[in-house]
Scaffold this active site. Structure first.
Site, PDB file in Angstrom:
ATOM      1  CB  THR A  44      36.940  52.685  67.170  1.00  7.57           C
ATOM      2  OG1 THR A  44      38.347  52.471  67.200  1.00  7.57           O
ATOM      3  CG2 THR A  44      36.340  52.323  68.508  1.00  7.57           C
TER       4      THR A  44
ATOM      5  CD  GLU B 286      34.284  53.845  71.362  1.00 11.31           C
ATOM      6  OE1 GLU B 286      33.370  54.175  70.580  1.00 11.31           O
ATOM      7  OE2 GLU B 286      35.457  54.226  71.221  1.00 11.31           O
TER       8      GLU B 286
ATOM      9  CE  LYS C 170      40.841  73.179  73.459  1.00  9.32           C
ATOM     10  NZ  LYS C 170      41.142  72.006  72.650  1.00  9.32           N
TER      11      LYS C 170
ATOM     12  CD1 TRP D 215      37.917  76.682  74.288  1.00  7.17           C
ATOM     13  CD2 TRP D 215      36.476  75.032  74.758  1.00  7.17           C
ATOM     14  NE1 TRP D 215      38.551  75.794  75.101  1.00  7.17           N
ATOM     15  CE2 TRP D 215      37.702  74.770  75.411  1.00  7.17           C
ATOM     16  CE3 TRP D 215      35.425  74.123  74.901  1.00  7.17           C
ATOM     17  CZ2 TRP D 215      37.896  73.642  76.200  1.00  7.17           C
ATOM     18  CZ3 TRP D 215      35.617  73.002  75.685  1.00  7.17           C
ATOM     19  CH2 TRP D 215      36.845  72.756  76.325  1.00  7.17           C
TER      20      TRP D 215
HETATM   21  P1  AMP Z   1      31.551  56.054  65.737  1.00  7.34           P
HETATM   22  O1  AMP Z   1      32.059  55.244  66.845  1.00  7.34           O
HETATM   23  O2  AMP Z   1      32.339  55.929  64.480  1.00  7.34           O
HETATM   24  O3  AMP Z   1      30.118  55.799  65.532  1.00  7.34           O
HETATM   25  O4  AMP Z   1      31.719  57.591  66.134  1.00  7.34           O
HETATM   26  C1  AMP Z   1      31.152  58.103  67.308  1.00  7.34           C
HETATM   27  C2  AMP Z   1      31.282  59.594  67.310  1.00  7.34           C
HETATM   28  O5  AMP Z   1      30.553  60.168  66.235  1.00  7.34           O
HETATM   29  C3  AMP Z   1      30.699  60.260  68.539  1.00  7.34           C
HETATM   30  O6  AMP Z   1      31.562  60.216  69.646  1.00  7.34           O
HETATM   31  C4  AMP Z   1      30.460  61.676  68.035  1.00  7.34           C
HETATM   32  O7  AMP Z   1      31.641  62.443  68.055  1.00  7.34           O
HETATM   33  C5  AMP Z   1      30.065  61.458  66.601  1.00  7.34           C
HETATM   34  N1  AMP Z   1      28.601  61.505  66.485  1.00  7.34           N
HETATM   35  C6  AMP Z   1      27.757  60.482  66.347  1.00  7.34           C
HETATM   36  N2  AMP Z   1      26.492  60.922  66.244  1.00  7.34           N
HETATM   37  C7  AMP Z   1      26.542  62.273  66.320  1.00  7.34           C
HETATM   38  C8  AMP Z   1      25.557  63.326  66.297  1.00  7.34           C
HETATM   39  N3  AMP Z   1      24.267  63.088  66.126  1.00  7.34           N
HETATM   40  N4  AMP Z   1      26.005  64.596  66.429  1.00  7.34           N
HETATM   41  C9  AMP Z   1      27.314  64.876  66.585  1.00  7.34           C
HETATM   42  N5  AMP Z   1      28.264  63.940  66.611  1.00  7.34           N
HETATM   43  C10 AMP Z   1      27.888  62.649  66.478  1.00  7.34           C
END
Ligand code: AMP
Length: 554
Positions: free
Chosen positions: A197, A342, A449, A454
């Protein structure tokens, strides 16, 4: 007495052929042997038919097995851009039973060393242009014994990393090797690939994808409901292969016969526009910041984007203004998608239901999209209990499914902060509608917050980015004596245009509730980005705390 016999079926009698990556490889290399992967070079693009990708994958596997002694589930790291050789490694490494570990070249050096050591990478394959970057961290990567160098760079900086290291040239290793490999049978639940990650807090965490999860995920990616890949498609894969497996596009393309266009290190708007005009992709995938840059370029230059029907945008929320601009000015439909490392990473894709048109269709497209059959999703309310999927109840999204990880690599037990009763806690806050559409309002840690209420930072950003003078807007919560937290709006203006804070405040006042409007504003040069191109809100908050942001109060 004769009893009537009944046919009682207790168990299925289907064959138990394991779902292996080698079957994707063999299928693509034979049935779709004429599909191609194009690698951008800045000069003449390199073209490799899938039949040749298959042959090179066999050669690489022979080299890793026989010359470098790779056995079992040893980890092979890649330190590469998106290109044909990276695709070869994606296919060869899992097919031979080893585990592909895609290293994110943009991580901080300490994090890079941490992930390579944590995964115990034995071999690293590196692109020539990335040699200087790898050479800096290689001495700290204690388990690496071999480096395979793709291209003609001087290997000296790599060799300087230590006497225990051998450096090999890709072409020399592959030369003369057989173009077929007797791929071993593996257990479909064995690890095939590993990705860490890109979390901005703490050390990155490893997610191991299985052969089975890659298969099922690839089939989902190919579905029309998702990216709709087939032999008729050409996918421009801008999202890096070192981030969340490039959204599964490389495997899905090989499975479906879709051709690929790989930008290598040419990620600026101008070369991307040239790739679209000359390689004629039908689909492309990238994070919103790439599309924002490309939009400014397309608005200023005549570019033939006529083949590009759909652009998949995910990784962070896609501002509605960006969707409208691409659709209305350039004929490209932006398809919003959500996912996580994940989750392999596909979680949802925003295609409106059939028969819905006009603003109602747009409203569906603004959402993060529809959850597919392979993913179960639920919303957990502030009381810790499941909330109804009624499009109203807001809470943290939890998911489970065959391509969702159940724990991080090396953990004996699922980490209680990230997993609950067999569900992955996404850390994303939003709603689920009765027809399965997900709308995210924020990351749990980015929600502002204010006085017990929110405020969604994303909603304020989306509203601001609809202003014609605004290129990017990043809103974060900052400490406030009276309300606990209040929004700070940091804004990047487009080149050659101006706007005042009062003007932007008035603009926002028409689009958000009065009590949500930021009092603190700042014009900045650029929004700081994470290693995967998302707004780095932690960094913005830190700069504010350090007094490094000039704030105007309204
Ligand atoms: P990653 O593991 O680096 O791909 O990050 C995943 C996170 O990116 C998710 O849990 C979201 O918080 C954010 N994310 C991915 N796609 C979107 C989307 N279309 N809109 C908002 N947040 C997103």
């Amino acid at each position: 007495m004769v009893h009537a016999t009944t046919l009682k079926i207790m168990r299925s009698t289907m064959m138990d052929l394991p779902l292996q990556v080698s079957r994707i490889l063999e299928h693509g290399a034979t049935v779709h042997g004429g599909s191609t992967v194009v690698s951008w070079t800045g000069g003449e693009p390199r073209r490799l038919p899938y039949a040749q990708v298959g042959a090179q994958a066999a050669q690489l596997a022979h080299a890793l097995r026989h010359d470098l002694g790779v056995t079992g589930d040893q980890r092979i790291g890649t330190f590469m851009w998106n290109n044909a050789e990276h695709l070869v490694a994606y296919l060869a490494v899992p097919s031979m039973g080893a585990v592909l570990h895609t290293l994110n070249i943009r991580l901080f050096p300490e994090q890079l060393a941490y992930v390579a050591n944590h995964a115990e990478d034995r071999v690293i394959i590196v692109d020539s242009t990335l040699v200087p970057l790898l050479a800096k961290v290689l001495p700290q990567m204690s388990t690496v014994e071999h480096v395979v160098l793709v291209g003609g760079a001087d290997p000296a900086p790599l060799m300087a990393a230590g006497p225990h290291l051998s450096v090999h040239h890709w072409d020399d290793l592959l030369r003369g090797k057989p173009t077929r490999y007797d791929w071993p049978e593996v257990d479909e639940s064995d690890a095939a690939a590993l990705c860490y990650t890109s979390g901005t807090t703490g050390n990155p965490k490893g997610v191991a994808y299985s052969h089975r999860s890659i298969w099922l995920h690839s089939m989902q990616v190919c579905m029309r409901e998702a990216f709709g890949l087939g032999p008729q498609s050409t996918a421009l894969v801008i999202v890096p292969m070192f981030h969340a497996m490039a959204w599964g596009l490389p495997y899905a393309a090989f499975m479906s016969g879709a051709s690929l266009v790989m930008p290598d290190r040419f990620l600026q708007a101008e070369p991307i526009a040239a790739m679209i005009a000359t390689e004629r992709p039908t689909l492309a995938g990238a994070v919103p910041t790439i599309w924002t840059d490309l939009l400014s370029y397309l608005d200023r230059n005549e570019v033939d984007t006529s083949t590009l029907k759909e652009a998949i945008v995910g990784g962070s929320a896609c501002p509605p203004a960006l969707m409208h601009a691409f659709s209305e000015r350039h004929g490209v439909e932006i398809i919003h998608a959500w996912g996580m490392t994940e989750m392999s990473p596909l979680g949802s894709v925003s295609r409106p239901p059939i028969g819905v048109a006009g603003q109602e269709a747009w409203d569906y497209r603004y959402t993060q999209g529809r959850i597919p059959a392979g993913v179960a999703a639920r919303i957990i309310g502030p009381d810790g209990q499941p909330a109804p999927a009624d499009g109203e109840a807001v809470g943290e999204l939890e998911v489970r499914g065959p391509w969702v990880t159940s724990r991080y690599v090396g953990d004996d037990e699922p980490d209680a902060e990230k997993f609950r009763d067999g569900w992955l806690r996404t850390g994303d806050v939003g709603t689920l509608s009765p027809d399965g559409y997900l709308t995210l309002t924020d990351r749990a840690k980015d929600v502002i917050k204010s006085g017990g209420e929110w405020i969604s930072s994303v909603e304020l950003e989306n509203a601001l980015m609809a202003h014609p003078a605004v290129l990017e807007a990043c809103v974060v919560g900052v400490p406030d004596d009276r309300w606990g937290e209040r929004p700070l709006a940091t804004v990047v203006l487009k080149e050659g245009v101006s706007a005042t804070v009062t003007e932007l405040w008035d603009f926002l006042a028409g689009r958000a509730a009065r009590w949500q409007l930021p009092e603190r504003w700042s014009f900045i040069e650029a929004v700081p980005k994470t290693s995967v191109g998302k707004f780095d809100k932690k960094e913005v908050r830190a700069r504010y705390a350090a007094g490094a942001i000039d704030v105007v109060l309204v």
